[in-house]
Design an enzyme around this catalytic site. Structure first.
Site, PDB file in Angstrom:
ATOM      1  N   GLU A 187       0.810  -1.213   0.000  1.00  0.00           N
ATOM      2  CA  GLU A 187       0.000   0.000   0.000  1.00  0.00           C
ATOM      3  C   GLU A 187       0.850   1.272   0.000  1.00  0.00           C
ATOM      4  OE1 GLU A 187      -4.172  -1.492   1.907  1.00  0.00           O
ATOM      5  OE2 GLU A 187      -2.539  -1.153   3.326  1.00  0.00           O
ATOM      6  N   GLU A 206      -4.454 -10.271  -0.045  1.00  0.00           N
ATOM      7  CA  GLU A 206      -5.334 -10.172   1.110  1.00  0.00           C
ATOM      8  C   GLU A 206      -6.754 -10.474   0.642  1.00  0.00           C
ATOM      9  OE1 GLU A 206      -5.115  -6.502   3.302  1.00  0.00           O
ATOM     10  OE2 GLU A 206      -2.922  -6.414   3.177  1.00  0.00           O
TER      11      GLU A 206
END
Length: 966
Positions: free
Chosen positions: A414, A484
């Site tokens: 991220e 994820e």
């Protein structure tokens, strides 16, 4: 900015040695420096001078802290500050590379003597395996340098500074530094020296680094081995008969390493007077025809994301805990770990090598907080930060490059996109072209070898699997993984089975990694386990840090039990031919020779017969239909079912023989029960009560006052549940955040109106309307009470009125019973909780529990504890009891607190058992989903308001039976 303090400069380090491969197996002397260190905390980086680093400094008035450790988790009553949790937001102004003046700074002192027998000559290295967020180091009054990169190893050459006695090691640690901008990793901010500090002797001429290249050719069954070393040396692998010079390549027949068969060859490198142990695993990992393969076989990741965490010591995790994690993973069929979002403790990778886990090793890098600013100033797109990014890439790769378990390098997490990521990828490929590169945050996939996503819904995964997704053409040629998915926060995650079927259907979809391994609840003196906001933080993200498959004490949650079932590497299901069971080997590599199979035959949940089942040692991917033995006789009308189990045939390093790996149930046709028609006894109305056999109803409202001789309170239709974290949902999906929508509609405060109580010779019919205040929608409910004089039967008919805008949380009846009923036995799905989309692990059987044992102890209390497919339920205690049978089967929950009290609780201790047992008997429940961060409930698991009919039969047990005259 040339005059920036060192801790806010763009540079990553000064004075440290180049990064190198790490091994715990060396004959060079080492001195662990953990233990109690003298400690002083200052409120700011410049609040105290550096005189404490001088050898003669008197730290007698200082406190002590344990190293490894975090100072905010030590001391008394918060004297050293407290932990703070944020997911995305930086807990300081975003003005890189600067940090606030309020910068807690811990000065650490350790005095030590060299042990007797410490080698003379040569050099020495002082190694730090992890310090948050930066450290400045002195030894015997001489400054060695400084470094950033909290989860990265750093070393200093110290040989000329050592003394035999009274060495003084001084370390200054700042909580915030420029490096903090690169470490916004959805976790507790926990400053301190939290990994090992070690003094290492380095013999004269000892190698600075070595690189084990061990590939495997599946076509020839041979391995290529070359051990590069920066000084001359020899490599010996006795099992392979090898004794060659370092740098020399050899090709030999070998068995490959994989997560399922972690074959390691013990060897050694001798160079420059040092013997270094080698644990060599031969394997090749690559992308071929758009598929990620290892040793010629497609990999299917059945993985988890793993932060390092302990509820008392934070990220200071000992070897015993590391081993416990790996063994728990193996016992729950997990085959892969993504080290979110930094390199793990080096011992963890040793365990992954030995036990067998595929590893995505991730860089210590996340800049998520810049997303809130539209990615303005993002360090990965600012060339001033590139040296720091490359330093983090190098320290990741150099430390861990010799681990066969590491199959992908991950740049970080991220961070948006930027040229710095490309520079990292190019450096990694140049240094280690043998492993693919992973990064999720750039959808262009320009710097990576796999297409990675977080939390795509099932329909999109199917589209990607068909290579029909939109996006750059080259991306459609890449293998796809979910780095994820299935957010394991609170009750859930739901929808795991549906994801797994997609992974098994589409070759491109190569599995994923559930977020995440463990709840990060820290021990708290009042709350039991605390989460964001419980330690006085001004800025925090609440219990979003409790999103794991393990509870903080490492007890498996129902989510982990469900995941184990969903990803089991052997599928056992009904065969196509009668009297058979289908067994499919879903391993990537291993055959079934290591498993033993057995059968049990149950009738109404009772064991009737058992034996072994002869299953061939199917190769990976093979399927066979195996005949079952002749079914034993069962009582007339009993429900028979086969249970077939696959267990370890011999002890494994991670579990003993007999450990269950997989199971399946095969229904058998039930015997025909004789038709029995009961004769209803007329109800009797007297004194405001209506007796319906052993039940008594309120003549005015029609609500039961007694059932089976037991008092009943609070009866009524119930559609409310204490919203789960997934019901509460994520802010970016407002239309399906059903928790808030249910509250807005008023489902937590439904009103009941009795429209009619009709008494006939056949029974009592009660007509009720249940509706939320201020709305024109409702539920028309008809209760029909009948009895044959021994049992009481309740039929429920529900008809929705108006246009219901959202699904219902639940649909069933609720009643209060005496709390003395503390024992529970049921025939149905168990032993743990299950919901419509989390039911794979529930197997049919007879189960027992206490009422307390039915509760699932989520760190933030919420709806929990439902048992599925219940045929009958018995509640007993104090010599009395009640039996409930369903028509059809039902769900039940039993608690000593109300749903309102459960909803109001913020922590486990908030739930105080009352003097009423609240029993929910549900016809249907809304699914769970994963919307605390991922997709919501799939359409087939939404409980839409629709006409429904269901029934229950109540029978007195024990003293209640005597009192009711049964």
């Amino acid at each position: 900015m040339t005059d920036l303090p060192w801790y806010t400069s763009f540079a990553p380090e000064q004075g440290t040695l180049p990064p190198r491969s790490w091994t715990a197996d060396s004959d060079a002397a080492r001195l662990p420096l953990g233990g109690d260190w003298a400690f002083r905390l200052s409120p700011a980086a410049d609040a105290a001078d550096t005189s404490f680093a001088a050898p003669g400094f008197d730290a007698g008035g200082w406190r002590t802290v344990a190293v490894p450790g975090h100072w905010v988790l030590q001391g008394k009553d918060g004297e050293f500050g407290g932990p703070a949790y944020t997911n995305v937001l930086y807990p300081f102004p975003v003005d890189p590379p600067f940090v606030p003046d309020e910068n807690p700074t811990g000065d650490h002192l350790r005095r030590f003597d060299l042990p007797d027998g410490w080698p003379a000559g040569g050099g020495a290295v002082l190694r730090f395996d992890g310090v948050e967020s930066c450290a400045r180091v002195w030894l015997n009054g001489t400054e060695l340098g400084w470094f950033k990169g909290s989860r990265l190893a750093h070393e200093f050459a110290v040989g000329e500074l050592l003394r035999e006695r009274d060495n003084v090691l001084a370390v200054r640690v700042h909580q915030w530094s420029s490096g903090s901008y690169l470490e916004d990793q959805d976790q507790w901010w926990l400053p301190g020296i939290f990994r090992d500090v070690t003094l290492l002797h380095r013999p004269e001429g000892a190698p600075g680094d070595f690189f084990v290249h061990a590939s495997y050719d599946h076509r020839t069954g041979t391995g290529d081995l070359r051990v590069d070393c920066d000084v001359p040396g020899r490599v010996r692998v006795p099992e392979l008969g090898l004794d060659v010079a370092a740098g020399e390549s050899v090709t030999v027949p070998v068995e490959p390493w994989s997560a399922e068969v972690p074959r390691l060859y013990e060897g050694e490198l001798t160079a420059g007077g040092e013997r270094i142990g080698l644990r060599i695993g031969f394997r090749s990992v690559y992308v071929e025809d758009g598929v990620l393969k290892a040793n010629g076989r497609r990999i299917l990741f059945r993985g988890v994301n793993r932060h390092e965490f302990h509820p008392e010591t934070g990220r200071a995790v000992d070897l015993e805990t590391l081993r416990a994690d790996v063994e728990l993973m193996k016992r729950h069929n997990i085959n892969a770990v993504r080290t979110s979002h930094y390199p793990p403790h080096p011992a963890f990778l040793d365990l992954c090598d030995s036990y067998g886990l595929w590893v995505i090793d991730e860089g210590d890098l996340e800049t998520h907080g810049f997303e809130e600013l539209g990615w303005r100033g993002n360090p990965v797109d600012d060339e001033r930060w590139t040296p720091a990014l490359l330093d983090r890439a190098a320290r990741l790769v150099e430390r861990d490059k010799n681990h066969p378990s590491v199959v992908l390098w991950s740049l970080g997490n991220e961070c948006g996109s930027g040229a710095g990521l490309g520079a990292m990828a190019r450096w990694i490929r140049d240094r280690d072209p043998s492993r693919p590169v992973h990064y999720e945050g750039d959808r262009s996939c320009r710097d990576v070898d796999v297409y990675s996503r977080m939390y795509p819904p099932h329909a999109e995964v199917a589209e990607i699997g068909r290579r029909e997704d939109e996006g750059p053409e080259h991306r459609r040629a890449l293998p796809f993984i979910l780095c994820e998915y299935a957010h394991a926060m609170g009750n859930g995650p739901g929808g795991l089975s549906e994801y797994q079927r997609l992974f098994e259907t589409y070759e491109r979809c190569q599995g994923g990694f559930v977020w995440e391994w463990i709840d990060h609840g820290l021990v708290h003196p009042v709350h039991g386990y605390g989460y964001g906001g419980d330690f006085g933080e001004e800025l925090h993200d609440g219990n979003f840090v409790c999103d794991g498959l393990l509870f903080p004490d490492r007890t498996p949650s129902p989510g982990l039990v469900e995941y184990k079932k969903v990803i089991e590497p052997v599928r056992i299901e009904p065969g196509e031919r009668p009297g058979t069971v289908a067994v499919t080997n879903l391993h990537d590599v291993a055959d079934l020779s290591g498993l033993a199979f057995g059968w049990e035959f149950l009738a109404d949940g009772r064991l009737v017969g058992a034996g072994t089942l002869d299953v061939p040692p199917l190769s990976a991917g093979e399927r066979a239909e195996v005949p079952l033995p002749a079914a034993p006789e069962v009582p007339e009308g009993a429900e028979p079912v086969w249970t077939v189990r696959a267990v370890l045939a011999a002890d494994a390093p991670w579990a003993p023989a007999g450990h269950e790996v997989a199971w399946g149930q095969v229904p058998a046709a039930p015997a025909t029960a004789p038709s029995v028609r009961s004769v209803a006894v007329p109800p009797v109305a007297e004194g405001g009560r209506i007796a319906v056999g052993p039940a008594a109803l309120d003549a005015r409202t029609g609500a039961p006052l007694e059932l089976g001789g037991l008092p009943v309170t609070g009866f009524g239709l119930d559609v409310w549940r204490a919203p789960t974290d997934n019901d509460e949902g994520a802010p970016w999906q407002p239309d399906t955040r059903y928790g808030p929508l249910w509250r807005e509609l008023g489902l937590h405060r439904m009103r009941h109106r009795t429209d009619a109580v009709e008494v006939t010779d056949g029974g009592v019919t009660v007509r009720v309307r249940v509706a939320p205040a201020a709305r024109d929608i409702g539920l028309a409910v008809t209760y029909r009470w009948t009895s044959d004089g021994t049992v009481t039967h309740l039929g429920v008919d529900v008809r929705p009125e108006g246009a219901w805008p959202v699904p219902l949380p639940r649909l069933g009846v609720r009643l209060g019973l005496p709390a003395v009923l503390d024992r529970v036995e049921w025939y149905g799905g168990g032993p743990g909780e299950a919901y419509p989309d989390t039911r794979a692990a529930a197997r049919l059987g007879r189960w027992e529990s206490t009422v307390a044992g039915l509760q699932t102890p989520y760190v933030r209390p919420q709806e929990n504890g439902a048992r599925i497919d219940t045929r009958w339920l018995e509640l007993t205690g104090g010599g009395t009891g009640l039996r409930v049978a369903g028509d059809p089967s039902f769900w039940f929950t039993a608690r000593r607190w109300t749903g309102v009290e459960l909803d109001a609780a913020a922590h486990r201790p908030d739930l105080v058992p009352g003097d009423t047992l609240w029993l929910n008997l549900d016809h249907a429940l809304h699914g769970i989903g994963s919307q605390s961060c991922g997709p919501g409930v799939l359409p087939e698991y939404r409980l839409e308001a629709a006409p429904s009919a269901f029934a229950f039969t109540f029978t007195a047990l024990g003293a209640a039976a005597a009192e009711s005259g049964a």
